[in-house]
Design a protein around this motif. Structure first.
Motif, PDB file in Angstrom:
ATOM      1  N   ALA A   7      -9.044  85.388  61.631  1.00 15.89           N
ATOM      2  CA  ALA A   7      -8.359  85.800  62.861  1.00 15.89           C
ATOM      3  C   ALA A   7      -9.334  85.857  64.032  1.00 15.89           C
ATOM      4  N   ALA A   8     -10.543  86.356  63.792  1.00 16.21           N
ATOM      5  CA  ALA A   8     -11.547  86.410  64.858  1.00 16.21           C
ATOM      6  C   ALA A   8     -11.940  85.004  65.297  1.00 16.21           C
ATOM      7  N   LEU A   9     -12.088  84.095  64.359  1.00 19.32           N
ATOM      8  CA  LEU A   9     -12.439  82.713  64.718  1.00 19.32           C
ATOM      9  C   LEU A   9     -11.313  82.051  65.512  1.00 19.32           C
ATOM     10  N   LEU A  10     -10.084  82.273  65.098  1.00 19.01           N
ATOM     11  CA  LEU A  10      -8.963  81.700  65.845  1.00 19.01           C
ATOM     12  C   LEU A  10      -8.864  82.298  67.246  1.00 19.01           C
ATOM     13  N   ALA A  11      -9.115  83.591  67.362  1.00 21.80           N
ATOM     14  CA  ALA A  11      -9.114  84.212  68.695  1.00 21.80           C
ATOM     15  C   ALA A  11     -10.213  83.606  69.561  1.00 21.80           C
ATOM     16  N   GLY A  12     -11.350  83.306  68.973  1.00 22.62           N
ATOM     17  CA  GLY A  12     -12.429  82.661  69.723  1.00 22.62           C
ATOM     18  C   GLY A  12     -12.046  81.275  70.196  1.00 22.62           C
ATOM     19  N   VAL A  13     -11.368  80.518  69.348  1.00 23.96           N
ATOM     20  CA  VAL A  13     -10.925  79.171  69.727  1.00 23.96           C
ATOM     21  C   VAL A  13      -9.908  79.257  70.861  1.00 23.96           C
ATOM     22  N   VAL A  14      -8.994  80.196  70.776  1.00 18.31           N
ATOM     23  CA  VAL A  14      -7.988  80.361  71.837  1.00 18.31           C
ATOM     24  C   VAL A  14      -8.670  80.757  73.143  1.00 18.31           C
ATOM     25  N   ALA A  15      -9.623  81.672  73.067  1.00 16.10           N
ATOM     26  CA  ALA A  15     -10.336  82.090  74.281  1.00 16.10           C
ATOM     27  C   ALA A  15     -11.095  80.917  74.891  1.00 16.10           C
ATOM     28  N   LEU A  16     -11.682  80.080  74.065  1.00 15.07           N
ATOM     29  CA  LEU A  16     -12.412  78.908  74.559  1.00 15.07           C
ATOM     30  C   LEU A  16     -11.454  77.936  75.246  1.00 15.07           C
ATOM     31  N   ASN A  17     -10.288  77.715  74.662  1.00 18.05           N
ATOM     32  CA  ASN A  17      -9.307  76.826  75.282  1.00 18.05           C
ATOM     33  C   ASN A  17      -8.805  77.372  76.611  1.00 18.05           C
ATOM     34  N   VAL A  18      -8.608  78.668  76.697  1.00 22.67           N
ATOM     35  CA  VAL A  18      -8.179  79.272  77.960  1.00 22.67           C
ATOM     36  C   VAL A  18      -9.252  79.096  79.028  1.00 22.67           C
ATOM     37  N   ALA A  19     -10.512  79.270  78.643  1.00 23.48           N
ATOM     38  CA  ALA A  19     -11.610  79.082  79.599  1.00 23.48           C
ATOM     39  C   ALA A  19     -11.669  77.634  80.093  1.00 23.48           C
ATOM     40  N   VAL A  20     -11.463  76.679  79.200  1.00 22.32           N
ATOM     41  CA  VAL A  20     -11.476  75.260  79.588  1.00 22.32           C
ATOM     42  C   VAL A  20     -10.318  74.962  80.530  1.00 22.32           C
ATOM     43  N   LEU A  21      -9.145  75.520  80.252  1.00 18.73           N
ATOM     44  CA  LEU A  21      -8.006  75.301  81.142  1.00 18.73           C
ATOM     45  C   LEU A  21      -8.256  75.880  82.528  1.00 18.73           C
ATOM     46  N   ARG A  22      -8.871  77.057  82.585  1.00 20.58           N
ATOM     47  CA  ARG A  22      -9.191  77.647  83.900  1.00 20.58           C
ATOM     48  C   ARG A  22     -10.174  76.769  84.663  1.00 20.58           C
ATOM     49  N   LEU A  23     -11.163  76.236  83.955  1.00 17.72           N
ATOM     50  CA  LEU A  23     -12.128  75.349  84.620  1.00 17.72           C
ATOM     51  C   LEU A  23     -11.448  74.079  85.114  1.00 17.72           C
ATOM     52  N   ASN A  24     -10.503  73.544  84.350  1.00 21.01           N
ATOM     53  CA  ASN A  24      -9.785  72.347  84.792  1.00 21.01           C
ATOM     54  C   ASN A  24      -8.953  72.634  86.029  1.00 21.01           C
ATOM     55  N   ILE A  25      -8.354  73.807  86.102  1.00 22.45           N
ATOM     56  CA  ILE A  25      -7.572  74.167  87.290  1.00 22.45           C
ATOM     57  C   ILE A  25      -8.486  74.256  88.507  1.00 22.45           C
ATOM     58  N   ARG A  26      -9.642  74.898  88.333  1.00 26.27           N
ATOM     59  CA  ARG A  26     -10.602  74.978  89.451  1.00 26.27           C
ATOM     60  C   ARG A  26     -11.077  73.595  89.866  1.00 26.27           C
ATOM     61  N   LEU A  27     -11.303  72.729  88.891  1.00 25.65           N
ATOM     62  CA  LEU A  27     -11.761  71.372  89.187  1.00 25.65           C
ATOM     63  C   LEU A  27     -10.700  70.613  89.972  1.00 25.65           C
ATOM     64  N   ASP A  28      -9.436  70.749  89.594  1.00 27.91           N
ATOM     65  CA  ASP A  28      -8.356  70.092  90.332  1.00 27.91           C
ATOM     66  C   ASP A  28      -8.267  70.615  91.760  1.00 27.91           C
ATOM     67  N   GLN A  29      -8.402  71.929  91.935  1.00 25.57           N
ATOM     68  CA  GLN A  29      -8.358  72.497  93.284  1.00 25.57           C
ATOM     69  C   GLN A  29      -9.526  71.988  94.121  1.00 25.57           C
ATOM     70  N   THR A  30     -10.701  71.916  93.516  1.00 27.78           N
ATOM     71  CA  THR A  30     -11.882  71.447  94.237  1.00 27.78           C
ATOM     72  C   THR A  30     -11.728  69.975  94.624  1.00 27.78           C
ATOM     73  N   GLN A  31     -11.176  69.166  93.730  1.00 31.01           N
ATOM     74  CA  GLN A  31     -10.993  67.750  94.037  1.00 31.01           C
ATOM     75  C   GLN A  31      -9.962  67.551  95.150  1.00 31.01           C
ATOM     76  N   SER A  32      -8.892  68.329  95.114  1.00 31.73           N
ATOM     77  CA  SER A  32      -7.902  68.189  96.190  1.00 31.73           C
ATOM     78  C   SER A  32      -8.490  68.647  97.529  1.00 31.73           C
ATOM     79  N   GLU A  33      -9.314  69.688  97.494  1.00 33.86           N
ATOM     80  CA  GLU A  33      -9.974  70.131  98.727  1.00 33.86           C
ATOM     81  C   GLU A  33     -10.944  69.067  99.235  1.00 33.86           C
TER      82      GLU A  33
END
Length: 119
Positions: A47-73
């Protein structure tokens, strides 16, 4: 007779004591608890490992959103720069500048009255 006397003098052979049967231990009860505790530990670890994987995926998605905003700017800034460069080129045209200088400011082009000394 001497044999009989010696036979009597020797101690009788001792029989090995029979060991008492061991009492049934509580191993049967301890093993299921150990297995149960081990299973709980493994479930917690997975369960701890799966929570870590989910947290990592959420962090990657947040970075992708920031990257899209930066590219549009960045694209917006490039478009603004191109528009400003076009305005600068239009306002820097020599014919327009001569018209403004003579019309609004009353300036005239310089008369080339100079000597060419390059000879």
């Amino acid at each position: 007779m001497s044999r009989a006397a010696t036979a009597r003098a020797l101690p009788a052979p001792t029989r090995p004591r029979a060991r008492p049967k061991p009492k049934p231990r509580a191993k049967q009860k301890v093993e299921p608890r150990r297995r149960l505790a081990g299973g709980v530990v493994w479930i917690g670890l997975v369960a701890a490992l799966l929570a870590g994987v989910v947290a990592l995926n959420v962090a990657v998605l947040r970075l992708n959103i920031r990257l899209d905003q930066t590219q549009s700017e960045r694209n917006q800034l490039r478009a603004d720069n191109a528009q400003l460069n076009t305005e600068i080129a239009a306002k820097a045209a020599s014919g327009r500048i001569l018209g403004l200088a003579s019309g609004q400011l009353g300036l005239r082009p310089a008369n080339p009255d100079y000597l060419d000394l390059r000879k």
